[in-house]
Design a protein around this motif. Structure first.
Motif, short mmCIF file in Angstrom:
data_model
loop_
_atom_site.label_atom_id
_atom_site.label_comp_id
_atom_site.label_asym_id
_atom_site.label_seq_id
_atom_site.Cartn_x
_atom_site.Cartn_y
_atom_site.Cartn_z
N ASP A 4 -18.42 67.75 14.53
CA ASP A 4 -17.69 66.64 15.14
C ASP A 4 -17.14 65.65 14.12
N ASP A 5 -17.79 65.56 12.95
CA ASP A 5 -17.38 64.57 11.96
C ASP A 5 -16.42 65.10 10.92
N VAL A 53 -22.03 67.99 10.39
CA VAL A 53 -21.22 68.94 9.64
C VAL A 53 -22.11 70.12 9.24
N HIS A 54 -21.60 71.33 9.45
CA HIS A 54 -22.38 72.55 9.26
C HIS A 54 -21.58 73.58 8.46
N ASN A 55 -22.29 74.39 7.68
CA ASN A 55 -21.63 75.45 6.93
C ASN A 55 -21.05 76.51 7.85
N SER A 87 -28.14 73.66 10.29
CA SER A 87 -28.53 72.40 9.67
C SER A 87 -27.32 71.51 9.42
N GLU A 88 -27.54 70.19 9.49
CA GLU A 88 -26.55 69.25 8.98
C GLU A 88 -26.63 69.28 7.46
N ILE A 89 -25.53 69.64 6.80
CA ILE A 89 -25.58 69.81 5.35
C ILE A 89 -25.44 68.50 4.60
#
Length: 206
Positions: free
Chosen positions: A43-44, A192-194, A184-186
């Protein structure tokens, strides 16, 4: 979710190790490498462009039956994304992209099903350990690297799901394609995710 995936990895690793010891004569060991097309989603972040990098490492496959195996890997995986360039007073005045580089040691543990001889599908959990994090505003040269650890606070561990296709030839070579999605949130406190596509070739020694 992250605790569940991590528990699954630990449990599967125990089964994998026991089976590998029991079937040591049947274990296939190998090497692999290829290209990463890495970006992030969430979303970010508004779907930034992919960073083109590489993956390379080792493979061990343990058969449980003629159709089913468990495959473990240890890979260096170049991930991250291409950032939007903002030119302020010509500070970054060139035509190169800005790369946000998040590089991991990835350890996937995959259930592998052979559809026909040589052709298999695989899926399973993956844990990644961050080993490099920087912004490179001159990715086509040896300069331009900026440490981002203090600014973005990337997380040290990434839990993800890996799934893909592989075709193995009779001479030991194989080709593969895989998609990895991070749970995971990186970056700390940022949604935000890989999201990584991997394509590669490899060789098993037996």
């Amino acid at each position: 979710m992250k605790k569940l995936v991590l528990t699954a990895i630990v449990a599967a690793a125990g089964i994998f190790g026991a089976q590998a010891q029991a079937n040591s004569d049947l274990v296939k060991l190998g090497v692999k490498g290829g290209v990463n097309l890495a970006t992030v989603t969430g979303d970010d972040f508004d779907s930034p462009d992919s960073r083109t990098s590489f993956n390379a490492g080792f493979v061990a496959e343990v058969p449980f039956s003629e159709r089913f195996s468990v495959q473990g890997e240890v890979l260096y995986s170049g991930q991250g994304f291409d950032a939007v360039r903002v030119d302020q007073d010509n500070f970054l005045d060139n035509d190169e992209n800005i790369e946000v580089q998040l590089d991991y040691i990835q350890i996937p543990l995959l259930a592998k099903i052979y559809l026909v001889e040589g052709l298999s599908v695989s899926a399973g959990p993956q844990i990644g350990f961050l080993v490099n994090d920087e912004i490179d505003y001159k990715p086509n040269s040896d300069s331009g690297d900026i440490d981002i650890d203090g600014a973005l606070e990337p997380e040290d561990i990434d839990i993800s799901l890996a799934a893909g296709l592989e075709y193995a030839f009779d001479n030991g070579f194989f080709i593969s394609g895989r998609y990895n999605y991070g749970f995971s949130e990186i970056i700390k406190d940022v949604d935000v995710h890989n999201s990584v596509l991997q394509f590669g070739i490899g060789y098993t020694f037996k």
